[in-house]
Scaffold this motif. Structure first.
Motif, short mmCIF file in Angstrom:
data_model
loop_
_atom_site.label_atom_id
_atom_site.label_comp_id
_atom_site.label_asym_id
_atom_site.label_seq_id
_atom_site.Cartn_x
_atom_site.Cartn_y
_atom_site.Cartn_z
N LEU A 1 0.82 -1.20 0.00
CA LEU A 1 0.00 0.00 0.00
C LEU A 1 0.86 1.26 0.00
O LEU A 1 0.59 2.22 -0.72
N THR A 2 1.93 1.25 0.80
CA THR A 2 2.85 2.40 0.84
C THR A 2 3.51 2.61 -0.51
O THR A 2 3.64 3.74 -0.99
N TRP A 3 3.93 1.51 -1.14
CA TRP A 3 4.56 1.63 -2.46
C TRP A 3 3.57 2.18 -3.48
O TRP A 3 3.93 3.05 -4.28
N LEU A 4 2.34 1.70 -3.45
CA LEU A 4 1.33 2.16 -4.40
C LEU A 4 1.02 3.64 -4.19
O LEU A 4 0.85 4.39 -5.16
N GLU A 5 0.96 4.07 -2.94
CA GLU A 5 0.73 5.49 -2.66
C GLU A 5 1.83 6.35 -3.26
O GLU A 5 1.56 7.38 -3.89
N PHE A 6 3.07 5.93 -3.06
CA PHE A 6 4.21 6.69 -3.62
C PHE A 6 4.18 6.67 -5.14
O PHE A 6 4.42 7.69 -5.80
N PHE A 7 3.86 5.52 -5.73
CA PHE A 7 3.82 5.39 -7.19
C PHE A 7 2.77 6.31 -7.79
O PHE A 7 3.03 7.04 -8.76
N LEU A 8 1.57 6.32 -7.23
CA LEU A 8 0.48 7.13 -7.78
C LEU A 8 0.69 8.61 -7.50
O LEU A 8 0.25 9.46 -8.27
N ALA A 9 1.36 8.95 -6.39
CA ALA A 9 1.64 10.36 -6.10
C ALA A 9 2.55 10.97 -7.16
O ALA A 9 2.51 12.18 -7.40
N ASN A 10 3.36 10.13 -7.81
CA ASN A 10 4.26 10.60 -8.86
C ASN A 10 3.75 10.25 -10.26
O ASN A 10 4.48 10.40 -11.24
N TRP A 11 2.50 9.76 -10.35
CA TRP A 11 1.91 9.41 -11.64
C TRP A 11 1.61 10.69 -12.41
O TRP A 11 0.96 11.60 -11.91
N GLU A 12 2.09 10.77 -13.65
CA GLU A 12 1.99 12.01 -14.42
C GLU A 12 0.74 12.08 -15.29
O GLU A 12 0.52 13.07 -15.98
N ARG A 13 -0.08 11.04 -15.28
CA ARG A 13 -1.28 11.03 -16.12
C ARG A 13 -2.52 10.94 -15.25
O ARG A 13 -2.44 10.93 -14.02
N THR A 14 -3.67 10.90 -15.90
CA THR A 14 -4.94 10.93 -15.16
C THR A 14 -5.22 9.60 -14.49
O THR A 14 -5.08 8.54 -15.10
N VAL A 15 -5.62 9.66 -13.24
CA VAL A 15 -6.02 8.46 -12.51
C VAL A 15 -7.34 8.74 -11.80
O VAL A 15 -7.52 9.81 -11.21
N LEU A 16 -8.28 7.82 -11.91
CA LEU A 16 -9.59 7.93 -11.26
C LEU A 16 -9.72 6.76 -10.28
O LEU A 16 -9.64 5.60 -10.68
N ILE A 17 -9.89 7.08 -9.00
CA ILE A 17 -9.84 6.07 -7.95
C ILE A 17 -11.17 5.98 -7.23
O ILE A 17 -11.72 7.01 -6.81
N VAL A 18 -11.68 4.77 -7.10
CA VAL A 18 -12.81 4.49 -6.21
C VAL A 18 -12.23 3.73 -5.03
O VAL A 18 -11.72 2.62 -5.19
N SER A 19 -12.28 4.33 -3.85
CA SER A 19 -11.69 3.69 -2.68
C SER A 19 -12.39 4.16 -1.42
O SER A 19 -12.94 5.27 -1.38
N HIS A 20 -12.38 3.31 -0.40
CA HIS A 20 -12.91 3.67 0.91
C HIS A 20 -11.80 3.75 1.95
O HIS A 20 -12.06 3.72 3.14
N ASP A 21 -10.56 3.86 1.47
CA ASP A 21 -9.41 4.04 2.34
C ASP A 21 -9.09 5.52 2.42
O ASP A 21 -8.54 6.11 1.50
N ARG A 22 -9.43 6.13 3.54
CA ARG A 22 -9.30 7.59 3.70
C ARG A 22 -7.85 8.05 3.55
O ARG A 22 -7.56 9.03 2.86
N GLY A 23 -6.92 7.36 4.21
CA GLY A 23 -5.52 7.75 4.14
C GLY A 23 -4.97 7.63 2.72
O GLY A 23 -4.20 8.48 2.27
#
Length: 416
Positions: A98-120
């Motif tokens: 989860l930590t790796w995915l957060e870091f990866f998406l924080a640096n993602w340069e294109r559009t991402v649409l997320i459906v999630s119930h994880d507040r953090g």
């Protein structure tokens, strides 16, 4: 191509199961020619998600649910799509992934649409929020915490405006009732105020109210003397076809669980957390030692794959009625399901038409129906909305007489 221009990670593992004979590395290799760049991207994605070289070569079916989810994530991320759609991507992931995915998406340069119930997770990966409520879609700038703050401010302002309009409407109605049929000049003023009143009523101030919070109720069973479950010098490992044990998951386990226990089982994907719950329920036997249970003990277990155990053609009402041999009336079943947010047509429609969160609510209703002494929860917050998760935390903090063993990767759930 199956993925086209859109990479999509869904919580369903249909794609992975359909190619269960392929290794994780081969699933990505078919997406790109054998090139140095392709090998580098594959290794970076799989290594970042926790795969070592040996695990990359294993058949997908040999991996746990968490590792299969990582493979699906890697498939979606590998193409670097212009639009990346992630539907509950944190389900089954451990803290490291989860930590790796957060870091990866924080640096993602294109559009991402997320459906999630994880507040953090939402706070760390999103810069805008779309809120679906009352059959309308509202757009807010900022992450989830910013959305909550701005929505609360807007709601407070709208509520103040609505109260002001109510006072003004009451004053106008009073004036019209008093002077509408009086002197000519007062009657004209009354008519003018009628136009103002009509304008206010035609343009009401909308207030963004929350839906009623769901109250999950888990009735306590009659207490049992401790220990309810005794684990004595237990060891376990999955045997091979020849009977040998290539890897012991755990050994020298000695502890007891009683009606006041509250245990969190943590560890990386594949460590054997779900297997450990199976040992407690007696679904599997330890390779060494003994697991004892009280003769009158009632255990209820929520599993990662509880949805697969339901008959999709049955309605929620019929599902509840089938839990006991003597059965219950339709009215009683509907009343009971209403406590878990499954009222009206939701209780009568086939289970296959329910959302993942609604199916989880049905599973919780089934758990509560059994009045267990011990609750075993394997990833209980998967698919649940944030409000239900928070209500579960509030309910479970109250004193109660049933024990709980909670297997969870989510940080917020463990704090509760």
């Amino acid at each position: 191509e199956m993925w086209g221009d859109v990479g999509r990670c869904d919580h369903a593992l249909t794609l992975v199961q359909s190619v269960s004979e392929r290794s994780a590395d081969r699933l990505l290799r078919v997406r790109l020619w054998e090139s140095a760049r392709g090998v580098g991207i594959r290794c970076r994605l799989l290594s970042g998600l926790g795969f070592d070289h040996e695990m990359m070569q294993m058949p997908t079916r040999a991996h746990s649910g968490g590792w299969r989810m990582r493979i699906v994530l890697a498939q979606a991320l590998f193409l670097k799509p212009d639009l990346l759609l992630l539907d509950e991507p944190t389900n089954h992931l451990d803290i490291h992934a989860l930590t790796w995915l957060e870091f990866f998406l924080a640096n993602w340069e294109r559009t991402v649409l997320i459906v999630s119930h994880d507040r953090g997770f939402l706070n760390k990966t999103t810069t805008a929020t779309m809120f679906i409520h009352g059959k309308r879609l509202r757009y807010y700038g900022g992450n989830y915490d910013t959305f909550l703050r701005v929505r609360a401010e807007n709601r407070a302002h709208s509520s103040a405006m609505a109260k002001q309009n109510e006072r003004r409407v009451a004053h106008l109605k009073g004036f019209i009732a008093r002077f509408g049929h009086g002197a000519k000049n007062l009657a004209k003023q009354a008519q003018s105020r009628m136009k103002i009143l009509q304008r206010i009523q035609d343009e009401p101030c909308e207030v963004d109210f929350d839906d009623p919070y769901l109250r999950l109720q888990f009735p306590s069973a009659s207490p049992l003397p401790p220990p309810c479950i005794t684990v004595a010098n237990v060891a376990f490992g999955y045997p091979l076809a020849d009977g040998s044990i290539p890897k012991t998951l755990y050994q020298n386990c000695d502890f007891g669980v009683d009606c006041e226990s509250r245990v969190a089982i943590v560890g990386p994907n594949g460590a054997g957390k779900s297997t450990f719950l199976k040992l407690l329920t007696g679904e599997i036997e330890p390779t060494e030692g003994h697991v004892g249970r009280h003769a009158k003990l009632v255990v209820a277990k929520f599993t990662q794959h509880h949805i697969e155990m339901m008959d999709p053609e049955k309605s929620s009402v019929n599902h509840m009625r089938s839990l006991t041999q003597e059965g219950v009336s339709v009215e009683e079943a509907r009343k009971y399901l209403g406590r878990f947010g499954l009222s009206g047509d939701l209780a009568l429609n086939p289970i296959k038409f329910l959302s993942g969160g609604q199916k989880s609510r049905l599973a919780f209703a089934e758990l509560a129906w059994r009045s267990p002494h011990i609750l075993l929860l394997d990833e209980p917050t998967n698919h649940l909305d944030l409000e239900t998760i928070e209500v579960r935390g509030g309910r479970e903090r109250r004193p109660r007489e049933e024990s709980e063993a909670r297997l969870r990767h989510g940080r917020a759930a463990l704090r509760q």
